[in-house]
Motif scaffolding. Structure first.
Motif, PDB file in Angstrom:
ATOM      1  N   GLY A   1       1.069 -38.211  25.727  1.00 53.24           N
ATOM      2  CA  GLY A   1      -0.222 -37.971  27.412  1.00 53.24           C
ATOM      3  C   GLY A   1       0.721 -37.827  28.127  1.00 53.24           C
ATOM      4  O   GLY A   1      -0.231 -37.695  28.860  1.00 53.24           O
TER       5      GLY A   1
ATOM      6  N   SER B   1      -2.775 -43.077  29.092  1.00 51.10           N
ATOM      7  CA  SER B   1      -2.554 -41.963  28.997  1.00 51.10           C
ATOM      8  C   SER B   1      -1.866 -41.583  27.438  1.00 51.10           C
ATOM      9  O   SER B   1      -1.917 -40.345  26.913  1.00 51.10           O
TER      10      SER B   1
ATOM     11  N   PRO C   1      -4.128 -43.208  23.327  1.00 50.84           N
ATOM     12  CA  PRO C   1      -4.865 -42.902  22.857  1.00 50.84           C
ATOM     13  C   PRO C   1      -4.643 -42.421  21.959  1.00 50.84           C
ATOM     14  O   PRO C   1      -4.196 -41.577  20.575  1.00 50.84           O
ATOM     15  N   TYR C   2      -2.877 -41.343  21.409  1.00 56.06           N
ATOM     16  CA  TYR C   2      -2.054 -40.289  21.628  1.00 56.06           C
ATOM     17  C   TYR C   2      -1.296 -40.983  20.057  1.00 56.06           C
ATOM     18  O   TYR C   2      -0.993 -40.800  19.129  1.00 56.06           O
TER      19      TYR C   2
ATOM     20  N   ALA D   1      -8.779 -40.142  23.653  1.00 56.15           N
ATOM     21  CA  ALA D   1      -8.324 -39.798  24.877  1.00 56.15           C
ATOM     22  C   ALA D   1      -9.269 -38.691  25.251  1.00 56.15           C
ATOM     23  O   ALA D   1      -9.040 -37.967  26.262  1.00 56.15           O
TER      24      ALA D   1
ATOM     25  N   ILE E   1      -9.617 -40.349  29.384  1.00 58.83           N
ATOM     26  CA  ILE E   1      -8.717 -41.317  29.742  1.00 58.83           C
ATOM     27  C   ILE E   1      -8.801 -42.390  31.056  1.00 58.83           C
ATOM     28  O   ILE E   1      -8.818 -43.448  30.901  1.00 58.83           O
TER      29      ILE E   1
ATOM     30  N   ASN F   1      -2.067 -35.231  30.910  1.00 57.38           N
ATOM     31  CA  ASN F   1      -1.964 -35.993  31.323  1.00 57.38           C
ATOM     32  C   ASN F   1      -1.549 -36.556  32.328  1.00 57.38           C
ATOM     33  O   ASN F   1      -1.402 -36.975  33.448  1.00 57.38           O
TER      34      ASN F   1
ATOM     35  N   SER G   1       4.268 -39.736  21.299  1.00 54.64           N
ATOM     36  CA  SER G   1       2.826 -39.666  21.732  1.00 54.64           C
ATOM     37  C   SER G   1       3.367 -40.004  23.051  1.00 54.64           C
ATOM     38  O   SER G   1       2.105 -39.551  23.642  1.00 54.64           O
TER      39      SER G   1
END
Lengths: 179, 146
Positions: A28, B54, B57-58, B28, B31, A32, A24
């Motif tokens: 992420g 960041s 959420p994942y 997500a 963000i 980002n 994750s």
């Protein structure tokens, strides 16, 4: 030690849980990375449009806090600075300022600096501590304005990089006509 | 496992999957706003709000998908359990400090914000579902037990 050791199945579950976290994080961070980079390196993102040599000369003589560039400050440092009489300056455009701004801030938009600078210099003494902000990390206006003010001889110029969004999100007081 | 046990297990697993897939997707999707909601708790330094926003959420999304697929259920539940405990500490801290903020649990710009107290109760319910899923998964798949 034996009582502290985990059973193989629990160890496997823990290992898989760590893999989930790592996966994750990888997703992420890769999706980002620019946002995170901006947040963690506001200074490098907010590259001043003014050459360092122009900025450095007037500041070098008697500056305590100002070096070549304005000095960044964090939200938790602001309370002490403001109670010590620092002047908050909003470098965003005047429409944004009128909609909402940090309580106590004055407006000095970077885009209108040429017409506002003379008045500003008359009203604000050269040794006044200035804290300039704009729309948070990645917004260069505060940095550029700070550099201009240093070049005009202001000696104590600080940049609040978290800016309006951090202040608002922290529930600090706002002023202006917006909600 | 009895039919009742299987039913409770799958209901818990699917309930958790739905909650965390939804939470992961809506967070997500924006963000920056989610980072602002984390910042409302005034726990992390500003930049770290973006880092957490960041990744979180994942993590929720991945665990939710695994629960939905009935794969790696216990690792996913373990991760969500730890997350939930952290959420509950953050919510309690907001309540103690008297913050009137949206919990930031789901849709970042929700028109109907959830108070930290309501979110704390909901998290307690989710915690219960996680415990149920963990132990019933254990019964269903003895190989995962010691």
């Amino acid at each position: 030690m034996n009582s502290l050791s985990l059973s193989p199945s629990l160890r496997r579950i823990l290992f898989e849980a760590i893999i989930l976290c790592a996966l994750s994080a990888a997703v992420g961070l890769s999706l980002n990375f620019k946002l995170i980079f901006n947040a963690f390196s506001g200074k490098s993102v907010s590259t001043p449009v003014i050459a360092a040599s122009v900025v450095a000369e007037p500041a070098a003589e008697n500056s305590v806090t100002a070096d070549v560039f304005p000095v960044p400050v964090e939200l938790d440092e602001l309370d002490d600075l403001l109670s010590a009489g620092a002047l908050l300056i909003d470098s965003r455009n005047s429409v944004d300022y009128q909609t909402n701004h940090l309580a106590g801030a004055i407006s000095l938009p970077l885009g209108e600096l040429d017409q506002d600078l003379e008045n500003f210099k008359k009203e604000v003494s050269i040794d006044q501590t200035l804290v300039i902000y704009c729309s948070g990390y990645g917004c260069p206006d505060s940095f550029d304005l700070g550099a201009r003010l240093i070049s005009e001889g202001y000696t104590d110029v600080l940049i609040y990089e978290g800016g309006f969004p951090e202040w608002r999100d922290a529930g600090r007081p706002l002023a202006g006509g917006g909600k | 496992m009895t039919l009742l046990g299987k039913t409770v297990y799958h209901a818990s697993r699917l309930g958790l999957a739905a909650v965390f897939i939804y939470a992961g997707v809506v967070k997500a999707n924006d963000i920056v706003v989610f980072a602002g909601q984390i910042a409302n708790y005034q726990i992390l330094p500003y930049s770290w709000n973006y880092l957490v926003a960041s990744i979180l959420p994942y993590l929720e999304l991945l665990c939710g998908i695994l629960l939905l697929l009935n794969m790696r259920v216990r690792p996913a539940v373990l991760v969500l359990f730890v997350l939930n405990i952290i959420f509950m500490f953050a919510l309690s801290s907001a309540i103690i400090r008297g913050f009137d903020i949206d919990c930031g649990c789901f849709k970042p710009d929700s028109a109907n914000p959830t108070s930290p107290l309501a979110a704390l109760w909901r998290d307690a319910g989710l915690l219960l579902l996680m415990i149920v899923a963990w132990f019933l998964r254990d019964l269903k798949h003895p190989v995962e037990a010691d």
